[in-house]
Design an enzyme around this catalytic site. Structure first.
Site, PDB file in Angstrom:
ATOM      1  N   LYS A 109       0.869  -1.164   0.000  1.00  0.00           N
ATOM      2  CA  LYS A 109       0.000   0.000   0.000  1.00  0.00           C
ATOM      3  C   LYS A 109       0.912   1.222   0.000  1.00  0.00           C
ATOM      4  CE  LYS A 109      -2.960   2.966   2.615  1.00  0.00           C
ATOM      5  NZ  LYS A 109      -3.312   3.417   3.976  1.00  0.00           N
ATOM      6  N   GLY A 202     -10.308   8.433   6.569  1.00  0.00           N
ATOM      7  CA  GLY A 202     -11.371   9.345   6.956  1.00  0.00           C
ATOM      8  C   GLY A 202     -12.587   8.720   7.591  1.00  0.00           C
ATOM      9  N   ASN A 223      -8.606   2.410   9.987  1.00  0.00           N
ATOM     10  CA  ASN A 223      -7.807   2.091  11.168  1.00  0.00           C
ATOM     11  C   ASN A 223      -8.311   2.862  12.376  1.00  0.00           C
ATOM     12  OD1 ASN A 223      -4.210   2.226  11.967  1.00  0.00           O
ATOM     13  ND2 ASN A 223      -5.904   1.398  13.112  1.00  0.00           N
TER      14      ASN A 223
END
Length: 276
Positions: A109, A202, A223
């Site tokens: 990522k 977000g 997360n």
């Protein structure tokens, strides 16, 4: 639990039943992290691979609390502000996971940040790093803004998945610009409807996940929404249910929005009180 029969999230060579990708940072303890991951139903977890982030102040190793037979690890380049740094960290992650025998060794990522206050991505450096890592054999999942033009450029550079932000990292604001996400989806899926688009960043609560999934994205990466909730374990369960509900609603297809009411029991076809 799948949202629909044979409804699988495919990213490059990886396939998952769950459409949540969950991070491993910011938890009060590794024990809490481990339980929250299990309750979220995720099959893919993302880990920052900088060496100093793998071991906490008490000397505990993050990787000792992750069941690598249960989860595919997605290494990330969190905290990198240049393409060169991100490429180096991605390669470091590949080395670590290769030694562990984890199937996540071939992907990353990618985050290349452009500003320490907003944590917004640097589009130029992100594109540069994407091209370099793709050439180096990585399957690259790219964190980016919700700019459809940048998203398309990243796809053209060979990204395995483009991951537009719903809102700034850790902000909890949800999807601020759903129309931008819709355009990203239109552009990215124009040639391949199965191209995976993941909302990344977000998410604050379960409804944010559902809204994202109902737009038609293929998954959500989160997360802070779990790790910093008042009750992370309950929130992990909520996020799991939200992803499943949002996916089912998208596949089902919502009714059109109307200005005026429409009767639940229509009068058309009724003669003498008998509905024909």
């Amino acid at each position: 639990m799948n949202a629909a029969a044979n409804d699988v999230l495919k990213i490059g060579s990886h396939s998952f039943s769950s459409r949540l990708i969950v991070g491993t940072g910011k938890y009060a303890s590794y024990e809490l992290m481990r339980e929250a991951l299990a309750l979220s139903g995720t099959e893919c977890i993302t880990v920052a691979v900088r060496r100093e982030r793998l071991i906490d102040a008490s000397g505990k190793n993050l990787l000792d609390f992750i069941d690598t037979s249960r989860y595919t690890i997605l290494p990330n380049t969190a905290g990198c502000f240049t393409a060169e740094d991100a490429i180096r960290v991605a390669r470091l992650g590949r080395e670590i996971l290769s030694q562990m025998g984890n199937p996540g060794a071939d992907w990353v990522k990618l985050e290349v940040l452009g500003d320490s206050k907003t944590l917004l991505p640097d589009p130029v450096a992100t594109l540069e790093a994407t091209r370099a890592l793709v050439a180096d054999g990585f399957q690259v999942l790219v964190y980016t803004s919700d700019d459809p033009v940048v998203a398309r450029r990243l796809q053209e550079a060979g990204a395995a998945s483009v991951m537009p932000a719903g809102s700034p990292i850790g902000s909890g604001q949800g999807v601020l610009n759903p129309n931008a996400i819709r355009i990203c989806l239109e552009y990215l899926k124009a040639e391949d409807p199965n191209y995976p688009v993941i909302v990344d960043a977000g998410v604050g609560t379960a409804s944010d996940v559902t809204i994202a999934m109902e737009l038609g994205v293929d998954g959500v990466l989160l997360n802070t929404g779990i790790a910093h909730a008042r009750d992370p374990l309950r929130m992990a369960r909520a996020m799991r249910a939200a992803a499943e509900a949002g996916r089912l609603a998208y596949l089902a297809g919502r009714i059109p929005k109307r200005l005026y009411a429409t009767a639940s029991s229509p009068s058309e076809g009724i003669i003498g009180g008998v509905n024909r």
